[in-house]
Design a protein around this motif. Structure first.
Motif, PDB file in Angstrom:
ATOM      1  N   LEU A   1      -5.686  28.820 -12.327  1.00  0.00           N
ATOM      2  CA  LEU A   1      -6.527  28.935 -11.140  1.00  0.00           C
ATOM      3  C   LEU A   1      -5.999  30.004 -10.187  1.00  0.00           C
ATOM      4  N   ARG A   2      -4.691  30.133 -10.085  1.00  0.00           N
ATOM      5  CA  ARG A   2      -4.127  31.197  -9.242  1.00  0.00           C
ATOM      6  C   ARG A   2      -4.554  32.566  -9.759  1.00  0.00           C
ATOM      7  N   LEU A   3      -4.537  32.723 -11.081  1.00  0.00           N
ATOM      8  CA  LEU A   3      -4.947  33.995 -11.669  1.00  0.00           C
ATOM      9  C   LEU A   3      -6.434  34.253 -11.457  1.00  0.00           C
ATOM     10  N   VAL A   4      -7.248  33.190 -11.520  1.00  0.00           N
ATOM     11  CA  VAL A   4      -8.677  33.342 -11.212  1.00  0.00           C
ATOM     12  C   VAL A   4      -8.844  33.801  -9.766  1.00  0.00           C
ATOM     13  N   SER A   5      -8.036  33.210  -8.868  1.00  0.00           N
ATOM     14  CA  SER A   5      -8.141  33.566  -7.449  1.00  0.00           C
ATOM     15  C   SER A   5      -7.736  35.012  -7.199  1.00  0.00           C
ATOM     16  N   GLU A   6      -6.947  35.591  -8.118  1.00  0.00           N
ATOM     17  CA  GLU A   6      -6.535  36.993  -7.994  1.00  0.00           C
ATOM     18  C   GLU A   6      -7.554  37.944  -8.619  1.00  0.00           C
ATOM     19  N   GLY A   7      -8.658  37.389  -9.141  1.00  0.00           N
ATOM     20  CA  GLY A   7      -9.730  38.214  -9.679  1.00  0.00           C
ATOM     21  C   GLY A   7      -9.629  38.515 -11.158  1.00  0.00           C
TER      22      GLY A   7
ATOM     23  N   TYR B   1     -11.871  24.909  -3.843  1.00  0.00           N
ATOM     24  CA  TYR B   1     -11.447  23.512  -3.729  1.00  0.00           C
ATOM     25  C   TYR B   1      -9.921  23.410  -3.767  1.00  0.00           C
ATOM     26  N   ALA B   2      -9.312  24.111  -4.725  1.00  0.00           N
ATOM     27  CA  ALA B   2      -7.854  24.049  -4.879  1.00  0.00           C
ATOM     28  C   ALA B   2      -7.141  24.611  -3.647  1.00  0.00           C
ATOM     29  N   LEU B   3      -7.655  25.710  -3.108  1.00  0.00           N
ATOM     30  CA  LEU B   3      -7.049  26.311  -1.921  1.00  0.00           C
ATOM     31  C   LEU B   3      -7.171  25.382  -0.705  1.00  0.00           C
TER      32      LEU B   3
ATOM     33  N   ASN C   1      -7.379  22.207  -0.608  1.00  0.00           N
ATOM     34  CA  ASN C   1      -6.582  20.989  -0.747  1.00  0.00           C
ATOM     35  C   ASN C   1      -5.116  21.250  -1.061  1.00  0.00           C
ATOM     36  N   GLY C   2      -4.711  22.509  -0.976  1.00  0.00           N
ATOM     37  CA  GLY C   2      -3.306  22.843  -1.191  1.00  0.00           C
ATOM     38  C   GLY C   2      -2.831  22.659  -2.609  1.00  0.00           C
ATOM     39  N   LEU C   3      -3.733  22.809  -3.571  1.00  0.00           N
ATOM     40  CA  LEU C   3      -3.355  22.598  -4.970  1.00  0.00           C
ATOM     41  C   LEU C   3      -2.799  23.865  -5.605  1.00  0.00           C
ATOM     42  N   ILE C   4      -3.063  25.015  -5.025  1.00  0.00           N
ATOM     43  CA  ILE C   4      -2.485  26.277  -5.499  1.00  0.00           C
ATOM     44  C   ILE C   4      -2.010  27.076  -4.291  1.00  0.00           C
TER      45      ILE C   4
END
Length: 230
Positions: A178-184, A223-225, A227-230
């Motif tokens: 998910l972190r990598l998805v958030s980086e595009g 959602y993850a951001l 709720n502090g999940l990533i």
């Protein structure tokens, strides 16, 4: 992949059996490496040690220790590790160039008992690795051990309180993706970064979206951001 000689097959096998009988205290080792250069380097170092008996292809499956030497963990390496895991006669060690995010959990799930970075694979370190594996011990570099303990702790917290919104809601692998998805990054780029197949990346992200009842990857990242999940 494992050690071979230039003798005729029958002669090689007979000579090998005599060697093993004459030196029963040596640890039998099979070396697996798709890259012949990597294999030659490891074999050359181990061959010089009297504690080690390098075996040929005919006896590879009966080796006490199997060393898999690779640049990174891909699907072909995972398939080999799974095959070795089902061989009760051997324990497996991994000598690796780069162990990407999520790959540690993956190789441990494949039954790898010990890991050594290839940059540190000089003769004495290799021997210590082989002897530790033969004695039933696990070996990990300190930083990887810390990551593994953190991952186990997250799993334990998740089991105790599976409904809580914390880091334990996502596995380490899920959070990394998910972190990598958030980086595009797209699916192919995430696969290269994590050393998983594209199919695995898609399955993991689909599992997150389904489990958390979200609409798509962007929704999952948001959602993850929040709720502090990533």
């Amino acid at each position: 992949m494992s050690d071979t000689t230039s003798r005729e097959p029958g002669q090689a096998k007979a000579a090998h059996r005599t060697s093993r009988a004459d030196r029963p205290n040596r640890v039998s080792v099979a070396v697996y490496a798709a890259d012949p250069v990597l294999r030659v380097g490891i074999v050359h170092q181990l061959r010089q040690r009297p504690e080690v008996d390098l075996v040929d292809d005919a006896d590879a499956e009966r080796a006490e220790v199997s060393l898999v030497v690779v640049d990174h963990v891909g699907d072909d390496v995972v398939a080999l590790l799974h095959r070795l895991r089902h061989n009760k006669a051997t324990r497996t060690g991994l000598v690796i160039g780069t162990l990407g995010p999520g790959a540690l959990q993956r190789v441990i799930e494949c039954g790898v008992a010990a890991v050594l970075r290839r940059a540190e694979a000089e003769q004495d370190q290799l021997l210590r690795l082989v002897l530790a594996i033969a004695n039933g011990e696990g070996v990990l570099p300190g930083d990887l051990l810390g990551k593994l303990l953190s991952h186990v702790g997250n799993l334990q917290r998740s089991a105790l309180d599976p409904g809580s919104l914390s880091l334990s809601t996502l596995t380490t692998r899920e959070a990394d993706m998910l972190r990598l998805v958030s980086e595009g990054l797209d699916t192919a780029e995430i696969a290269r970064k994590t050393a998983y197949s594209e199919r695995t990346v898609k399955n993991v992200l689909h599992e997150i979206i389904t489990r958390l009842q979200l609409r798509n990857r962007a929704h999952a990242v948001g959602y993850a951001l929040r709720n502090g999940l990533i």
